[in-house]
Design an enzyme around this catalytic site. Structure first.
Site, PDB file in Angstrom:
ATOM      1  N   TYR A 143      -7.681  -5.892  -6.306  1.00 30.20           N
ATOM      2  CA  TYR A 143      -8.124  -5.925  -7.709  1.00 30.20           C
ATOM      3  C   TYR A 143      -8.988  -7.137  -8.033  1.00 30.20           C
ATOM      4  CZ  TYR A 143      -4.603  -2.252  -8.406  1.00 30.20           C
ATOM      5  OH  TYR A 143      -3.873  -1.104  -8.331  1.00 30.20           O
ATOM      6  N   ASP A 227       3.100   3.641   2.626  1.00 29.44           N
ATOM      7  CA  ASP A 227       3.233   5.073   2.293  1.00 29.44           C
ATOM      8  C   ASP A 227       4.640   5.562   2.635  1.00 29.44           C
ATOM      9  OD1 ASP A 227       2.502   4.585   4.939  1.00 29.44           O
ATOM     10  OD2 ASP A 227       1.407   6.463   5.181  1.00 29.44           O
ATOM     11  N   ASP A 251       1.619  -2.190  -7.330  1.00 32.59           N
ATOM     12  CA  ASP A 251       1.327  -1.488  -8.581  1.00 32.59           C
ATOM     13  C   ASP A 251       1.938  -0.078  -8.520  1.00 32.59           C
ATOM     14  OD1 ASP A 251       0.211  -0.768 -10.982  1.00 32.59           O
ATOM     15  OD2 ASP A 251      -1.873  -0.896 -10.334  1.00 32.59           O
ATOM     16  N   ASP A 255       5.911   1.389 -10.067  1.00 30.11           N
ATOM     17  CA  ASP A 255       6.023   2.513 -11.003  1.00 30.11           C
ATOM     18  C   ASP A 255       6.934   3.608 -10.452  1.00 30.11           C
ATOM     19  OD1 ASP A 255       4.505   1.310 -12.897  1.00 30.11           O
ATOM     20  OD2 ASP A 255       2.980   2.875 -13.026  1.00 30.11           O
TER      21      ASP A 255
END
Ligand code: NAD
Length: 369
Positions: A143, A227, A251, A255
């Protein structure tokens, strides 16, 4: 009695002030009933600061946050400020705090309270008793990496670029936080990257391994591809204790972990900076939810995520684990009594307002004291 424990309260906008008011009552309770006193400062941020000063975070507020070192943050934003240019939005206030306090380690616990097992989309046996932490690197990686941008490469084609980049020190400082956290928990760290396809992942794995060997061999370390980590989080989340990962994977994984526990109104978080000579870190504690303009002003918001953020501050900024436990056990007791705000309402439970949730929590804390 003078206290050298200082907290800056930044309630912000929308439901921020409503959930902060209940948190403030818990802080007062700690002073009165447990003799744990704090010097409390309060200021405005976000839309409230835009309206008052024309900026989402006044320089004086920024200076105060750095000097005090521990910030409790509500939430910012709302429809009134939605159409402002990006650089003036209320959220810039929070981003500036994170940047200037250099808060590189973002902690999100995923704890499943027994009384709320039914709120998860996963089977009760998968989430019952869940207590893990996702530790996300917050100031580096994809980012922020350069080069970045969109360029025209002719023939009607464009090229979008972002760069995943980490240095040794960036990896070591966040991994160090992870190992230290694990030492206070079940002594297991899972480090997640994609070392199978990314050089930055190879470096991440090598540096975490080296740090572990040098300083933290009393903690169990495992490596996992990110993953696979996502898959394992929904298959068998209780295998984890502390999961440490980069900005992008964190990130996403945080979640996923949030959804294991059900409601946004229950999720606290902490963002930590570098330790000073005394081991103290600059820190900001906030609920994961936003300012919830749809329910703001109605007195129905769930204050527990904000109150659990205070419990994290007690644990990580003030080294008061017994008091953190007391607050968390109070929340557990209230939930076990069937007391619910609207967002976590279940059949047969008692629906209460924000204020009444605060009342019931204080009563539970009194009973346990
Ligand atoms: P939100 O988290 O504010 O709300 C999402 C949904 O969850 C809403 O229906 C809301 O009513 C509900 N909800 C959230 N917290 C709750 C609580 N404590 N109790 C009961 N219900 C709760 O997210 P959003 O609607 O996407 O964003 C609203 C505003 O908040 C926007 O301006 C956004 O930019 C801002 N925001 C701020 C932060 C922050 O300050 N850290 C984070 C996210 C969003």
């Amino acid at each position: 009695m003078a206290a050298n424990r200082q907290i800056l309260l930044l309630p912000g906008d929308g439901i921020g002030p409503e959930v902060m008011a209940e948190t403030r009552r818990v802080i007062d309770w700690l002073g009165k009933k447990r003799g744990v006193r704090f010097d409390i400062a309060e200021d405005i941020v976000g839309g409230a600061a835009l309206d008052a000063h024309g900026t989402p975070l006044h320089d004086k507020t920024m200076a105060k946050a750095k000097a005090i070192g521990c910030v409790l943050f509500g939430a910012v934003g709302g429809p009134k400020w939605d159409n402002l240019p990006f650089a003036q939005k209320p959220e810039r206030g929070l981003l500036r705090l994170r940047k200037e306090m250099d808060l590189f380690a973002n902690l999100r616990p995923a704890v499943c309270f027994d009384a709320l097992v039914g709120a998860s989309t996963l089977k009760p046996e998968v989430v019952q008793g869940l207590d893990i932490i996702i530790l996300r690197e917050l100031t580096g990686g994809l980012y922020f990496g350069e080069p970045r941008g969109i360029t025209d490469i002719g023939n009607g084609q464009r090229r979008g670029v972002n760069t995943q980049v980490y240095t040794t020190s960036e990896i070591r400082r966040v991994a160090e936080v992870g190992f230290e956290l694990a030492r206070k928990r079940r002594r297991k760290v899972t480090s997640l990257e994609k070392a199978n396809v990314m050089e930055s992942g190879v470096l991440w794995r090598e540096e975490v391994t080296k740090l572990h060997r040098e300083k933290f061999s009393d903690v169990a370390l495992e490596h996992m591809y990110a993953d696979n980590g996502a898959m394992q989080l929904v298959r068998n989340p209780k295998q984890f204790d502390v999961m440490v990962t980069d900005n992008l994977f964190g990130d996403i994984l945080s979640d996923v972990a949030a959804m294991l526990t059900g409601s946004l109104g229950m999720l606290p978080s902490a963002s930590l900076g570098a330790a000073d000579a005394t081991g103290r870190r600059l820190a900001l504690y906030e609920p994961v939810h936003g300012s919830a303009p749809d329910i703001a002003g109605k007195g129905v918001a769930n204050p527990l995520a904000m109150i659990l953020s205070l419990a994290m501050a007690l644990r990580y900024s003030f080294d008061l684990p017994d008091n953190a436990d007391a607050v968390e056990n109070g929340v557990r007791a209230v939930l076990a009594e069937g007391v619910r705000t609207g967002d976590i309402m279940q059949p047969g439970a008692t629906k209460v307002s924000t204020r009444a949730m605060g009342d019931r929590l204080l009563a539970a804390l009194d009973r346990a004291a």
